[in-house]
Design a protein around this motif. Structure first.
Motif, PDB file in Angstrom:
ATOM      1  N   LEU A   1       0.836  -1.196   0.000  1.00  0.00           N
ATOM      2  CA  LEU A   1       0.000   0.000   0.000  1.00  0.00           C
ATOM      3  C   LEU A   1       0.870   1.246   0.000  1.00  0.00           C
ATOM      4  CD1 LEU A   1      -2.628  -1.036   2.724  1.00  0.00           C
ATOM      5  CD2 LEU A   1      -2.691  -1.473   0.259  1.00  0.00           C
ATOM      6  N   LEU A   2       0.575   2.171  -0.903  1.00  0.00           N
ATOM      7  CA  LEU A   2       1.317   3.429  -1.007  1.00  0.00           C
ATOM      8  C   LEU A   2       0.365   4.602  -0.823  1.00  0.00           C
ATOM      9  CD1 LEU A   2       3.334   2.611  -4.255  1.00  0.00           C
ATOM     10  CD2 LEU A   2       4.243   2.529  -1.933  1.00  0.00           C
TER      11      LEU A   2
ATOM     12  N   THR B   1       1.218  -7.741   4.264  1.00  0.00           N
ATOM     13  CA  THR B   1       1.010  -6.398   3.729  1.00  0.00           C
ATOM     14  C   THR B   1       2.110  -5.432   4.165  1.00  0.00           C
ATOM     15  OG1 THR B   1      -1.371  -6.818   3.894  1.00  0.00           O
ATOM     16  CG2 THR B   1      -0.695  -4.555   3.473  1.00  0.00           C
ATOM     17  N   VAL B   2       2.610  -4.687   3.195  1.00  0.00           N
ATOM     18  CA  VAL B   2       3.595  -3.630   3.455  1.00  0.00           C
ATOM     19  C   VAL B   2       2.912  -2.298   3.172  1.00  0.00           C
ATOM     20  CG1 VAL B   2       5.746  -2.569   2.650  1.00  0.00           C
ATOM     21  CG2 VAL B   2       5.598  -5.051   2.855  1.00  0.00           C
ATOM     22  N   ASN B   3       3.089  -1.328   4.058  1.00  0.00           N
ATOM     23  CA  ASN B   3       2.583   0.010   3.726  1.00  0.00           C
ATOM     24  C   ASN B   3       3.727   1.017   3.758  1.00  0.00           C
ATOM     25  OD1 ASN B   3       2.232   2.044   6.133  1.00  0.00           O
ATOM     26  ND2 ASN B   3       1.627   0.062   6.997  1.00  0.00           N
ATOM     27  N   ILE B   4       3.800   1.811   2.696  1.00  0.00           N
ATOM     28  CA  ILE B   4       4.918   2.740   2.523  1.00  0.00           C
ATOM     29  C   ILE B   4       4.384   4.165   2.376  1.00  0.00           C
ATOM     30  CG2 ILE B   4       6.890   3.352   1.064  1.00  0.00           C
ATOM     31  CD1 ILE B   4       6.878   0.374   0.126  1.00  0.00           C
ATOM     32  N   PRO B   5       4.806   5.067   3.278  1.00  0.00           N
ATOM     33  CA  PRO B   5       4.361   6.465   3.155  1.00  0.00           C
ATOM     34  C   PRO B   5       5.108   7.169   2.018  1.00  0.00           C
ATOM     35  CG  PRO B   5       5.875   6.228   5.003  1.00  0.00           C
ATOM     36  CD  PRO B   5       5.664   4.851   4.440  1.00  0.00           C
TER      37      PRO B   5
ATOM     38  N   THR C   1      -3.534   8.402   5.256  1.00  0.00           N
ATOM     39  CA  THR C   1      -4.513   7.860   4.297  1.00  0.00           C
ATOM     40  C   THR C   1      -4.943   6.439   4.686  1.00  0.00           C
ATOM     41  OG1 THR C   1      -2.628   7.325   2.844  1.00  0.00           O
ATOM     42  CG2 THR C   1      -3.925   9.283   2.283  1.00  0.00           C
ATOM     43  N   SER C   2      -4.928   6.145   5.969  1.00  0.00           N
ATOM     44  CA  SER C   2      -5.441   4.864   6.520  1.00  0.00           C
ATOM     45  C   SER C   2      -4.661   3.636   6.067  1.00  0.00           C
ATOM     46  CB  SER C   2      -6.921   4.671   6.151  1.00  0.00           C
ATOM     47  OG  SER C   2      -7.691   5.730   6.622  1.00  0.00           O
ATOM     48  N   LYS C   3      -3.376   3.797   5.812  1.00  0.00           N
ATOM     49  CA  LYS C   3      -2.570   2.653   5.345  1.00  0.00           C
ATOM     50  C   LYS C   3      -2.386   1.616   6.442  1.00  0.00           C
ATOM     51  CE  LYS C   3       0.980   5.140   4.118  1.00  0.00           C
ATOM     52  NZ  LYS C   3       0.398   6.442   4.550  1.00  0.00           N
ATOM     53  N   THR C   4      -2.040   2.051   7.651  1.00  0.00           N
ATOM     54  CA  THR C   4      -1.771   1.096   8.740  1.00  0.00           C
ATOM     55  C   THR C   4      -3.005   0.288   9.149  1.00  0.00           C
ATOM     56  OG1 THR C   4       0.138   2.304   9.617  1.00  0.00           O
ATOM     57  CG2 THR C   4      -1.036   0.870  11.151  1.00  0.00           C
ATOM     58  N   PRO C   5      -4.156   0.919   9.451  1.00  0.00           N
ATOM     59  CA  PRO C   5      -5.313   0.100   9.831  1.00  0.00           C
ATOM     60  C   PRO C   5      -5.764  -0.852   8.727  1.00  0.00           C
ATOM     61  CG  PRO C   5      -5.923   2.428   9.605  1.00  0.00           C
ATOM     62  CD  PRO C   5      -4.446   2.366   9.578  1.00  0.00           C
ATOM     63  N   THR C   6      -5.640  -0.411   7.473  1.00  0.00           N
ATOM     64  CA  THR C   6      -6.007  -1.292   6.354  1.00  0.00           C
ATOM     65  C   THR C   6      -5.045  -2.468   6.268  1.00  0.00           C
ATOM     66  OG1 THR C   6      -6.856   0.642   5.154  1.00  0.00           O
ATOM     67  CG2 THR C   6      -6.539  -1.380   3.885  1.00  0.00           C
ATOM     68  N   SER C   7      -3.762  -2.205   6.495  1.00  0.00           N
ATOM     69  CA  SER C   7      -2.741  -3.265   6.490  1.00  0.00           C
ATOM     70  C   SER C   7      -3.037  -4.316   7.541  1.00  0.00           C
ATOM     71  CB  SER C   7      -1.350  -2.672   6.747  1.00  0.00           C
ATOM     72  OG  SER C   7      -0.964  -1.794   5.730  1.00  0.00           O
TER      73      SER C   7
END
Length: 207
Positions: free
Chosen positions: A84-85, A106-110, A90-96
């Motif tokens: 997730l980018l 799942t990886v999330n990158i700001p 933009t809710s990346k962590t809770p979605t991850s």
């Protein structure tokens, strides 16, 4: 919670002997459901926590996701099921975390201005890469609230609407350039966003 009938009866008898109040809260409820569904309750403790392969896959996914939260670990992002980018908030962590609980690593990158993307990301064909965008005005409100909680008022650019608009526009250009699917999370719950990602994964698999 006592679901084993003999144990529940033993506990009730001992409570009565010692004049301790005892309430069988779930007993009548389970009986009512049994009648309604025309199925006998199995009364098996921890039946919802089956330690099967799926369970261990979810645990592994959660551990992987937490280790790769917010761009903390990016040297092995190609091992992820989902990447997730998006700009900050933009809710990346809770979605991850939600996806991890469904068994997806799942990886999330700001996305930060002038910061390079991890090596190999642009050539990644195995992971499902998804971009997150949101309304700049909404992002500005969320960020101002966060700054107020953190009591760090030095982050002027972080909450500046003009700067945020540029961040969001740049992220949109990046997603379009690399043909990555985009989800606008402005008015979406985490569950809705995750459902959209699962659809994208399914489409990707069927290609």
């Amino acid at each position: 919670t006592i679901v084993e009938t003999k144990l529940a009866k033993y506990l009730s008898n001992k409570s009565e002997e010692n004049q301790v109040p005892c309430f069988g809260i779930l007993g009548n409820l389970i009986l009512s459901f049994s009648k309604l569904l025309n199925q006998k309750a199995i009364h098996k403790p921890s039946a919802q926590h089956v330690l099967d392969e799926d369970y261990y896959n979810r645990i592994e996914a959660i551990q992987f996701t937490m280790a790769h939260d917010d761009g903390k670990k990016i040297d092995d992002v190609n091992n992820a099921d989902v990447i997730l980018l998006g700009v900050s908030r933009t809710s990346k962590t809770p979605t991850s975390i939600y996806l991890a609980n469904r068994g997806y690593k799942t990886v999330n990158i700001p996305l930060v201005m002038d910061q390079k993307l991890p090596n190999g990301l642009l050539d990644n064909k195995s992971s499902c890469i998804v971009g997150f965008v949101a309304d700049p005005d909404r992002l500005a409100d969320i960020r101002r609230n966060r700054v107020a909680i953190m009591k760090d008022f030095k982050l002027k650019e972080y909450t500046d609407l003009k700067y945020i608009k540029k961040e969001v526009e740049d992220s949109k250009k990046l997603f379009k350039k690399n043909n990555w699917p985009v989800i606008d999370v402005t008015r979406k719950s985490v569950e809705e966003t995750a459902a959209s990602i699962l659809k994208i994964i399914e489409i990707k698999k069927n290609r």
